[in-house]
Design a protein around this motif. Structure first.
Motif, PDB file in Angstrom:
ATOM      1  N   ALA A  52       6.028   2.999   7.333  1.00  0.00           N
ATOM      2  CA  ALA A  52       5.742   1.690   7.922  1.00  0.00           C
ATOM      3  C   ALA A  52       4.248   1.608   8.208  1.00  0.00           C
ATOM      4  CB  ALA A  52       6.541   1.479   9.203  1.00  0.00           C
ATOM      5  N   LYS A  53       3.698   0.411   8.075  1.00  0.00           N
ATOM      6  CA  LYS A  53       2.278   0.197   8.345  1.00  0.00           C
ATOM      7  C   LYS A  53       2.076  -1.226   8.846  1.00  0.00           C
ATOM      8  CE  LYS A  53       0.655  -1.987   4.129  1.00  0.00           C
ATOM      9  NZ  LYS A  53      -0.570  -2.228   3.356  1.00  0.00           N
ATOM     10  N   ARG A  54       0.887  -1.450   9.441  1.00  0.00           N
ATOM     11  CA  ARG A  54       0.459  -2.817   9.709  1.00  0.00           C
ATOM     12  C   ARG A  54      -0.204  -3.346   8.453  1.00  0.00           C
ATOM     13  NH1 ARG A  54      -4.254  -4.862  13.637  1.00  0.00           N
ATOM     14  NH2 ARG A  54      -5.331  -4.838  11.641  1.00  0.00           N
ATOM     15  N   GLU A  55       0.034  -4.611   8.138  1.00  0.00           N
ATOM     16  CA  GLU A  55      -0.339  -5.150   6.839  1.00  0.00           C
ATOM     17  C   GLU A  55      -1.840  -5.117   6.565  1.00  0.00           C
ATOM     18  OE1 GLU A  55       0.954  -5.290   4.042  1.00  0.00           O
ATOM     19  OE2 GLU A  55       2.112  -7.134   3.953  1.00  0.00           O
ATOM     20  N   SER A  56      -2.663  -5.742   7.428  1.00  0.00           N
ATOM     21  CA  SER A  56      -4.099  -5.834   7.157  1.00  0.00           C
ATOM     22  C   SER A  56      -4.811  -6.317   8.416  1.00  0.00           C
ATOM     23  CB  SER A  56      -4.363  -6.825   6.003  1.00  0.00           C
ATOM     24  OG  SER A  56      -4.139  -8.157   6.437  1.00  0.00           O
TER      25      SER A  56
END
Length: 535
Positions: A427-431
């Motif tokens: 999982a990541k934060r988009e930008s």
């Protein structure tokens, strides 16, 4: 970090907004004994410490021309730069550089020593810079006088509506949206002034105290301006050595009867912590605020040990811990931004081994600490390189694989990993301009020597930091700090196609971490640790 997608977006829209996330200094602490009396006892909180003030000096050193504006089809530009600035303490003044004539692609232009300082004054919690790259074309002196007034007005506006204060007071404040409004305000000011010059690109960059501390230690950074032309601006810092912001370590436990109250530990950290269970004990690692030392404390029963520094290790970023193949593994980013690895056998740590020279962060970036997850006879690790691309490595039989790149997954925040249901999840934060969380999973292919990822897609939650994946009671959990500062938890939907409705991690009042959190399942309970924002 200026990712290729971010630079491409600037080229299309002509401006960029970069919001590095504010971290707030931690408050007081309790003794170890008080913290251990009950899993769920409410921690007493002392008043927040007053933020220190320091001198911040930012200079424009030079710029490199990747692509000329090419006004009138000639491919030779007359370039100048302008800025509006403000800290939380002082409104800056408008700045206009000298003009650089006959600039073409491949040129490097250096600012004169007498006309390069864009901010030289006091700051406490951060600095905002609005930077424009212009291509000159026959404008009058009256236009330049009006431009100077507009730059001063924007500096005053940033100071009078200091967004750090707004973000800390108003729940759910849209930081990126607010900064975007400042860009629109400048555009409105320019529309009311007649001129012949062309605005190639503009960026609004907000640096919090952590980012200023990194910049102070590294001295320089590069920012990209890809609009009508493409220019790479080299920025120099020559102010005070800014201290890192710190927060008090705190954790909360979920048992059979739900969440307990937060428990405060008497130690402060400048990073998010890391958690792992090894040998029946819960290990926590964090970064000491004064010397950047990598610290380790162990919870045995209901007692946390006094933290000890691991050898002479030091980092600006959160480490990663994982138990695998009878050892406790630690991966961290050194001061040189290289990735290092060591193991603990229950008695001592091995010397650090360099794993990767694909640097994990740029000169000014947020925590880019690595992440690990234990699969079937494999230890998986991910970190983000200098180019913003995630790189995966796998430990098998005591040896690490070569780093494999997954180009579609770029990030300027830590990427979280977890192993669940025979698959590796991430999982990541988009930008920087899209706070949506993206979820994916994959299976490791021994034949291909890499994880073959599937993109589940963006989820209906937003965060200013990296999300956290963990597994407890054979169920994957998804933790994130929302834009209002509260910590939430969500579970995968049926079929694993995303996350369900998130819930607050709290018994009574909300839990408010400064950045990412760490989680581990231990003794039938879920432990979630973080460093705490003040009340």
């Amino acid at each position: 970090m200026d990712s290729p997608e971010f630079i491409a977006g600037m080229r299309e829209w002509g401006y960029g907004v970069t919001a590095f996330t504010p971290r707030k200094a931690g408050t007081g602490s309790r003794t170890v004994e008080e913290s251990q009396e009950a899993e769920g006892g409410q921690a007493a909180r002392s008043p927040a410490r007053a933020a220190a003030s320091f001198r911040v000096k930012v200079e424009l050193e030079n710029f490199y021309v990747h692509r000329a504006v090419g006004d009138q089809g000639g491919g030779r530009d007359e370039i100048y730069w302008c800025t509006s600035t403000s800290s939380d303490k002082v409104s800056g003044r408008g700045f206009k550089s000298e003009e650089f004539g006959a600039v073409t692609g491949g040129d490097t232009c250096t600012f004169s020593t007498s006309k390069r300082t864009v901010f030289d004054n006091q700051a406490s919690t951060g600095l905002v810079l609005h930077i424009q790259c212009w291509e000159a074309d026959q404008s009058t002196s009256a236009w330049y006088d009006a431009l100077q007034r507009a730059l001063n007005e924007l500096s005053d506006h940033i100071f009078s509506t200091w967004w750090w204060n707004m973000a800390g007071v108003l729940p759910g404040t849209d930081i990126v949206g607010y900064m975007g409004e400042l860009v629109v305000l400048f555009a409105w000011l320019m529309d009311h002034l007649r001129n012949d010059d062309d605005l190639s690109c503009q960026r609004l960059i907000a640096l919090d105290q952590f980012d200023l501390a990194l910049l102070a230690r590294r001295g320089r950074t590069n920012w990209h301006f890809d609009g009508d032309g493409y220019h790479e601006l080299r920025v120099k810092y020559s102010g005070d050595m800014v201290p890192f912001p710190v927060g008090t370590l705190e954790y909360v436990v979920e048992g059979d009867d739900g969440w307990g109250d937060p428990i405060t530990l008497p130690w402060e950290s400048m990073s998010a912590p890391a958690l792992a269970v090894y040998g029946g004990k819960l290990y926590a690692s964090y970064i000491h605020e004064n010397d950047n030392a990598v610290m380790l404390t162990v919870r045995d029963g209901h007692t946390w040990s006094e933290p000890q520094r691991i050898s002479n290790w030091a980092s600006y970023h959160a480490p990663a811990l994982a138990a695998h193949d009878g050892k406790l593994h630690c991966v961290l980013v050194g001061h040189n931004d290289y990735v290092y690895w060591s193991t603990f056998d229950g008695t001592s740590w091995r010397a650090l081994t360099e794993l990767d020279r694909h640097r994990a962060s740029t000169a000014v970036s947020l925590c880019q600490g690595p992440s690990m997850a234990v699969g079937v006879n494999l230890l998986h690790m991910v970190h983000v390189g200098l180019d913003g691309i995630s790189r995966d490595k796998v430990l098998s039989g005591g040896s690490w694989s070569d780093a494999t790149q997954d180009t579609p997954w770029r990030s300027e925040k830590p990427i979280s990993l977890a192993w669940h249901d025979s698959r590796l999840w991430r999982a990541k934060r988009e930008s920087p301009t899209d706070l949506t969380v993206r979820l994916g999973n994959g299976r490791y292919s021994t034949f291909a020597g890499r994880t073959e990822w599937s993109d589940i897609g963006p989820q209906p939650v937003q965060t200013l930091h990296g999300p956290t994946l963990t597994v407890h009671n054979n169920t994957m959990r998804f933790l994130y700090r929302s834009t209002n500062g509260n910590l939430y938890i969500a579970f995968p939907r049926s079929g694993g196609v995303g996350v369900g409705v998130p819930k607050l991690v709290a018994r009574e009042g909300p839990v408010k971490p400064m950045a990412e959190s760490a989680a581990a399942s231990h003794d039938g309970k879920l432990f979630v640790m973080y460093h705490r924002s003040p009340s």
